[in-house]
Scaffold this active site. Structure first.
Site, PDB file in Angstrom:
ATOM      1  N   HIS A 139       0.168  -1.483   6.440  1.00 27.71           N
ATOM      2  CA  HIS A 139       0.485  -1.708   5.148  1.00 27.71           C
ATOM      3  C   HIS A 139      -0.852  -2.937   4.516  1.00 27.71           C
ATOM      4  O   HIS A 139      -0.377  -4.032   5.230  1.00 27.71           O
ATOM      5  CB  HIS A 139       2.209  -1.725   4.758  1.00 27.71           C
ATOM      6  N   HIS A 141      -2.410  -3.857   0.685  1.00 33.55           N
ATOM      7  CA  HIS A 141      -2.816  -3.747  -0.714  1.00 33.55           C
ATOM      8  C   HIS A 141      -4.029  -3.717  -1.562  1.00 33.55           C
ATOM      9  O   HIS A 141      -4.986  -4.408  -1.606  1.00 33.55           O
ATOM     10  CB  HIS A 141      -1.914  -5.344  -1.901  1.00 33.55           C
ATOM     11  N   GLU A 169     -17.108  12.350   4.451  1.00 30.77           N
ATOM     12  CA  GLU A 169     -16.122  12.271   5.779  1.00 30.77           C
ATOM     13  C   GLU A 169     -14.936  12.292   5.228  1.00 30.77           C
ATOM     14  O   GLU A 169     -13.751  12.812   6.030  1.00 30.77           O
ATOM     15  CB  GLU A 169     -16.465  11.481   6.399  1.00 30.77           C
ATOM     16  N   HIS A 210       1.671  -0.260  -5.386  1.00 27.69           N
ATOM     17  CA  HIS A 210       2.282  -1.260  -4.547  1.00 27.69           C
ATOM     18  C   HIS A 210       0.725  -1.214  -3.512  1.00 27.69           C
ATOM     19  O   HIS A 210       0.337  -2.309  -3.180  1.00 27.69           O
ATOM     20  CB  HIS A 210       3.179  -0.953  -4.086  1.00 27.69           C
TER      21      HIS A 210
HETATM   22  P1  13P Z   1       6.302  -9.795   3.658  1.00 29.29           P
HETATM   23  O1  13P Z   1       5.658 -10.974   3.501  1.00 29.29           O
HETATM   24  O2  13P Z   1       7.660  -9.613   4.088  1.00 29.29           O
HETATM   25  O3  13P Z   1       5.573  -9.043   4.850  1.00 29.29           O
HETATM   26  O4  13P Z   1       5.887  -8.773   2.376  1.00 29.29           O
HETATM   27  C1  13P Z   1       4.496  -8.437   2.261  1.00 29.29           C
HETATM   28  C2  13P Z   1       5.136  -7.325   1.186  1.00 29.29           C
HETATM   29  O5  13P Z   1       3.511  -6.595   1.420  1.00 29.29           O
HETATM   30  C3  13P Z   1       5.798  -6.524   0.662  1.00 29.29           C
HETATM   31  O6  13P Z   1       5.247  -5.282   0.194  1.00 29.29           O
HETATM   32 ZN    ZN Z   2       4.134  -4.337  -0.193  1.00 33.28          ZN
END
Ligand code: 13P
Ligand code: ZN
Length: 285
Positions: A139, A141, A169, A210
């Site tokens: 995950h 950002h 690509e 997000h």
């Molecule tokens: P954590 O520090 O708990 O991993 O949270 C960071 C985050 O990106 C939440 O979506």
């Molecule tokens: Zn996050």
């Protein structure tokens, strides 16, 4: 072997640092989990500490019972993973009923990421649909993908098609497409359920306003997927900053030709005829 000497831990830390260098992990933003192989956990088992301190995950993942994971710590910074790993990351084990975890190494004065429900539910789905091949959930950002969630219609078709068009690509790297989750409160079971549903058919899911989740077999492929999608989003942001309509682009029949030569299957739902040369605005509200 010491945990920090294991190759899978070294590779995990390198990926975390690469993500920080890309600018995707401000403060504690983002999280990374890896489903550890049996022989890898065996190689470090003398340096793990078993306790009876089982903690609720906040969801159920029976398909991951007895599995071990490397995870980033909640509130910990990707920036610090390489310089202070024992505080920033850790190894956890999932209980036999799939409802709890315990920490076996690391996560000093910390606990696993607050997105553990999303990570583990995604792992559970991906372990099943890839016959155990996928091991990494990431995950991040990602700046440009997040920016696009303020202007494009929030649906899988528009995001997949617009991002495919930005680099030849792309349809080869993510032929199944990308899913989009409307804005939801992060850190809980509801967003985990919504994301893991998308992971049944995609390897990437965008969280509106997000960030993004990617799944893959190893660190290179998962990082590469995140990188490819975010770069494509960056090109799209640049194009949209220059014009409100593309002069030329890759057309549906050209995608079909590409699919034939590169031996990928591109779902027809993403190859819709557009009403105009804007960015899916005329096709979806
Ligand atoms: P954590 O520090 O708990 O991993 O949270 C960071 C985050 O990106 C939440 O979506
Ligand atoms: Zn996050």
């Amino acid at each position: 072997m010491k945990v920090l000497d294991a190759k899978f831990v070294q590779d995990y830390m390198r990926m975390a640092d690469d993500g920080f260098q890309m600018g995707w992990h401000e403060r504690n933003g983002g999280n990374l989990t890896y489903r550890i192989k049996a022989e890898e956990i065996e190689s470090v088992k003398d340096n793990l500490t078993e306790t009876d301190n089982w903690v609720e995950i906040g969801t159920e993942v029976p398909g991951l019972a007895g599995e071990f994971f490397l995870t980033t710590g909640s509130g910990r910074f990707f920036r610090n993973v390489v310089i202070d790993p024992e505080t920033s990351i850790g190894i956890i084990e999932v209980s036999a009923d799939g409802t709890k975890y315990r920490t076996l190494w690391g996560l000093k004065d910390s606990k696993p990421t607050s997105e553990l429900p999303s990570h583990l539910m995604n792992h559970e789905v991906k372990k099943r649909v890839t016959n155990g091949k996928h091991r990494v959930i990431y995950h991040a950002h990602t700046t440009n993908v997040i920016a696009l969630t303020f202007v494009l219609p929030l649906n899988d078709e528009v995001f997949t098609r617009e991002l495919w068009e930005m680099a030849t690509e792309c349809p080869v790297v993510f032929p199944d497409g990308i899913g989009v989750v409307d804005w939801m409160v992060p850190g809980g079971r509801d967003i985990a359920v919504a994301t893991s549903k998308l992971m049944e058919k995609y390897d990437a899911a965008i969280w509106a306003h997000h960030g993004m989740f990617c799944s893959g077999e190893d660190f290179d492929l998962t990082f590469g997927l995140m990188h490819t999608i975010e770069k494509s989003a960056e090109i799209l942001v640049k194009v949209m900053s220059m014009t409100n309509a593309k002069r030329q682009t890759i057309e549906p029949d050209q995608f079909r030709d590409l699919a034939k030569d590169f031996k990928v299957t591109l779902p027809e739902k993403f190859l819709y005829e557009k009403k105009d040369k804007t960015f899916g605005f005329a096709d979806f509200n």
